[in-house]
Scaffold this motif. Structure first.
Motif, mmCIF file in Angstrom:
data_model
loop_
_atom_site.group_PDB
_atom_site.id
_atom_site.type_symbol
_atom_site.label_atom_id
_atom_site.label_comp_id
_atom_site.label_asym_id
_atom_site.label_seq_id
_atom_site.Cartn_x
_atom_site.Cartn_y
_atom_site.Cartn_z
ATOM 1 N N GLY A 88 -17.585 11.841 -17.549
ATOM 2 C CA GLY A 88 -18.507 11.683 -16.621
ATOM 3 C C GLY A 88 -19.933 11.836 -16.718
ATOM 4 O O GLY A 88 -20.308 12.751 -17.548
ATOM 5 N N THR A 89 -20.979 10.982 -16.310
ATOM 6 C CA THR A 89 -22.125 11.123 -16.636
ATOM 7 C C THR A 89 -23.110 11.067 -15.259
ATOM 8 O O THR A 89 -22.820 10.939 -14.436
ATOM 9 C CB THR A 89 -22.483 9.667 -17.492
ATOM 10 O OG1 THR A 89 -22.490 8.569 -16.411
ATOM 11 C CG2 THR A 89 -21.427 9.186 -18.547
ATOM 12 N N LEU A 109 -18.411 6.590 -14.775
ATOM 13 C CA LEU A 109 -17.334 7.024 -15.838
ATOM 14 C C LEU A 109 -17.051 6.125 -16.858
ATOM 15 O O LEU A 109 -17.160 5.000 -16.601
ATOM 16 C CB LEU A 109 -16.136 6.943 -14.758
ATOM 17 C CG LEU A 109 -14.613 7.524 -15.458
ATOM 18 C CD1 LEU A 109 -14.732 9.037 -15.934
ATOM 19 C CD2 LEU A 109 -13.543 7.027 -14.428
ATOM 20 N N PHE A 110 -17.161 6.530 -17.929
ATOM 21 C CA PHE A 110 -16.584 5.904 -19.156
ATOM 22 C C PHE A 110 -15.195 6.348 -19.783
ATOM 23 O O PHE A 110 -14.737 7.473 -19.524
ATOM 24 C CB PHE A 110 -17.487 5.944 -20.204
ATOM 25 C CG PHE A 110 -19.025 5.522 -19.864
ATOM 26 C CD1 PHE A 110 -19.204 4.208 -20.338
ATOM 27 C CD2 PHE A 110 -19.934 5.868 -19.070
ATOM 28 C CE1 PHE A 110 -20.441 3.487 -19.935
ATOM 29 C CE2 PHE A 110 -21.067 5.583 -18.891
ATOM 30 C CZ PHE A 110 -21.206 4.254 -19.380
ATOM 31 N N VAL A 111 -14.477 5.459 -20.326
ATOM 32 C CA VAL A 111 -13.210 6.183 -20.878
ATOM 33 C C VAL A 111 -13.387 5.297 -22.279
ATOM 34 O O VAL A 111 -13.451 4.247 -22.708
ATOM 35 C CB VAL A 111 -12.091 5.140 -20.173
ATOM 36 C CG1 VAL A 111 -10.687 5.392 -21.078
ATOM 37 C CG2 VAL A 111 -11.795 5.915 -19.050
ATOM 38 N N ILE A 112 -13.190 6.226 -23.399
ATOM 39 C CA ILE A 112 -13.533 5.960 -24.759
ATOM 40 C C ILE A 112 -12.074 6.063 -25.414
ATOM 41 O O ILE A 112 -11.447 7.146 -25.276
ATOM 42 C CB ILE A 112 -14.414 6.876 -25.303
ATOM 43 C CG1 ILE A 112 -15.625 6.791 -24.673
ATOM 44 C CG2 ILE A 112 -14.637 6.528 -26.801
ATOM 45 C CD1 ILE A 112 -16.378 7.728 -24.971
ATOM 46 N N THR A 149 -15.193 1.258 -25.651
ATOM 47 C CA THR A 149 -15.811 2.201 -24.731
ATOM 48 C C THR A 149 -15.849 1.283 -23.441
ATOM 49 O O THR A 149 -16.440 0.360 -23.549
ATOM 50 C CB THR A 149 -17.282 2.541 -25.233
ATOM 51 O OG1 THR A 149 -16.873 3.472 -26.247
ATOM 52 C CG2 THR A 149 -17.907 3.517 -23.927
ATOM 53 N N LEU A 150 -15.210 1.798 -22.463
ATOM 54 C CA LEU A 150 -15.212 0.878 -21.103
ATOM 55 C C LEU A 150 -15.803 1.732 -20.162
ATOM 56 O O LEU A 150 -15.664 2.828 -19.917
ATOM 57 C CB LEU A 150 -13.616 0.853 -20.963
ATOM 58 C CG LEU A 150 -13.384 0.114 -19.311
ATOM 59 C CD1 LEU A 150 -14.052 -1.287 -19.352
ATOM 60 C CD2 LEU A 150 -11.875 0.090 -19.068
ATOM 61 N N ARG A 151 -16.990 1.083 -19.400
ATOM 62 C CA ARG A 151 -17.302 1.670 -18.091
ATOM 63 C C ARG A 151 -16.267 1.179 -17.019
ATOM 64 O O ARG A 151 -16.049 -0.152 -16.740
ATOM 65 C CB ARG A 151 -18.799 1.095 -17.778
ATOM 66 C CG ARG A 151 -19.285 1.821 -16.908
ATOM 67 C CD ARG A 151 -20.954 1.389 -16.542
ATOM 68 N NE ARG A 151 -21.576 2.134 -15.711
ATOM 69 C CZ ARG A 151 -21.647 1.751 -14.499
ATOM 70 N NH1 ARG A 151 -21.291 0.746 -13.914
ATOM 71 N NH2 ARG A 151 -22.604 2.721 -13.565
#
Length: 323
Positions: A213-214, A219-222, A227-229
């Motif tokens: 969470g930014t 939201l990003f998933v790594i 690395t996917l937004r």
């Protein structure tokens, strides 16, 4: 006495028949006894009590009532950790406290009034890493010795996780990954994930992916390859902040989006449910600003709110255990 405290009584909370999504929502606020301020931390102890830290105090909840321990924290609570059944509380102004069960009070482990503590994690059975607004500290509980400030140029080290012997720390510059050298008591920087993106919270899923969470970047998933937004609330909204990330007992991601509420996301990254405030419905969230998420063993979501306490989200027909 301990057996009397530990004994639980099951009862089913009665709610309105107009339930949404098969879930029940109960609110606990200042009028119930919780300290004022944003709810920042949850932790259950070995007796089943829930400890709750806010920006203005510290509480213990039995399922029936709150008990306040505000006198022990000088300027609010940032984090709470359970180490082998022992509760440690991280105060904002350089405090580390340990709860004394027999005396029902706290003893001071650390007191650095000129430092601002933000997060805490266990490195091994007796060593803690503490995140500060600038830098990191290592503290040994056995020797009661604290390291010199490490990596002082890192800012706002808000969340720490230990994974596969690596220390992951959320900061204003992304997630810094360190190795811990026990022989020298040093954290050695290896790499930075999501460099230059301010990270507010993160957690690992069952596939060992990191959900991040930014601030205003979503939201990003790594994973090990990519690395996917993740598209969340609306493709028309370009900037939104994800304040808290957690997973429930069914491995669904729980994502608090500032001003939107709580999104429940499956492992395929599909939004399967949205919980938010609706002024026309009693069985809705109290507000859409969620600062902390805790999931207990019964899959109840404890949602720490910005201003007005806690929302408890129960699965359908889930009883609550009271101490």
């Amino acid at each position: 006495m301990k057996n009397q405290i530990s004994k639980t009584i099951l009862f089913v909370l009665i709610f309105s028949s107009s339930l949404t999504h098969g879930q029940q929502i109960k609110h606990l606020g200042v009028y119930d006894g919780i300290s004022s301020g944003a709810v920042r931390a949850f932790q259950k102890d070995s007796l089943g009590y829930m400890w709750i830290g806010t920006s203005q105090g510290l509480n213990r909840y039995s399922g029936y009532e709150f008990k306040t321990y505000d006198a022990y924290v000088s300027d609010g609570v940032e984090d709470i950790i359970n180490i082998a059944g022992n509760i440690f509380v991280l105060g904002s102004k350089g405090q580390l406290l340990q709860y004394q069960y027999k005396q029902d009070n706290f003893k001071s482990i650390l007191s650095f009034k000129d430092l601002n503590f933000l997060s805490i994690e266990l490195l091994n059975d007796h060593t803690l890493v503490i995140g500060l607004d600038s830098g990191l500290l290592i503290h040994d509980l056995e020797s009661n010795k604290t390291s010199k400030l490490q990596h002082p140029k890192t800012r706002f080290n808000r969340k720490i996780h230990l994974r596969d012997s690596k220390v992951y720390v959320a900061s204003t510059n992304g997630i810094n990954v360190y190795s811990y050298l026990e022989t020298t008591n040093q954290l050695v920087h290896e790499r930075t994930l999501l460099e230059a993106i301010e990270t507010l919270d993160f957690d690992f899923d069952i596939q060992n992916r990191i959900w991040v969470g930014t601030y205003q970047k979503g939201l990003f998933v790594i994973d090990t390859q990519n690395t996917l937004r993740v598209d969340l609330y609306s493709s028309q909204v370009d900037a939104y902040s994800v304040r808290s990330v957690a997973f429930d007992r069914e491995n669904k991601g729980l994502i608090s989006v500032e001003g939107v509420g709580l999104l429940v996301i499956d492992q395929d990254l599909n939004i399967v449910k949205t919980l938010k405030h609706d002024p026309n419905k009693l069985n809705s969230l109290s507000q859409n600003s969620i600062y902390e998420i805790f999931v207990d063993d019964e899959n109840v979501y404890w949602l720490g709110l910005r201003e007005i306490g806690i929302d408890l989200v129960y699965p359908k027909n889930n009883p609550f255990n009271n101490i």
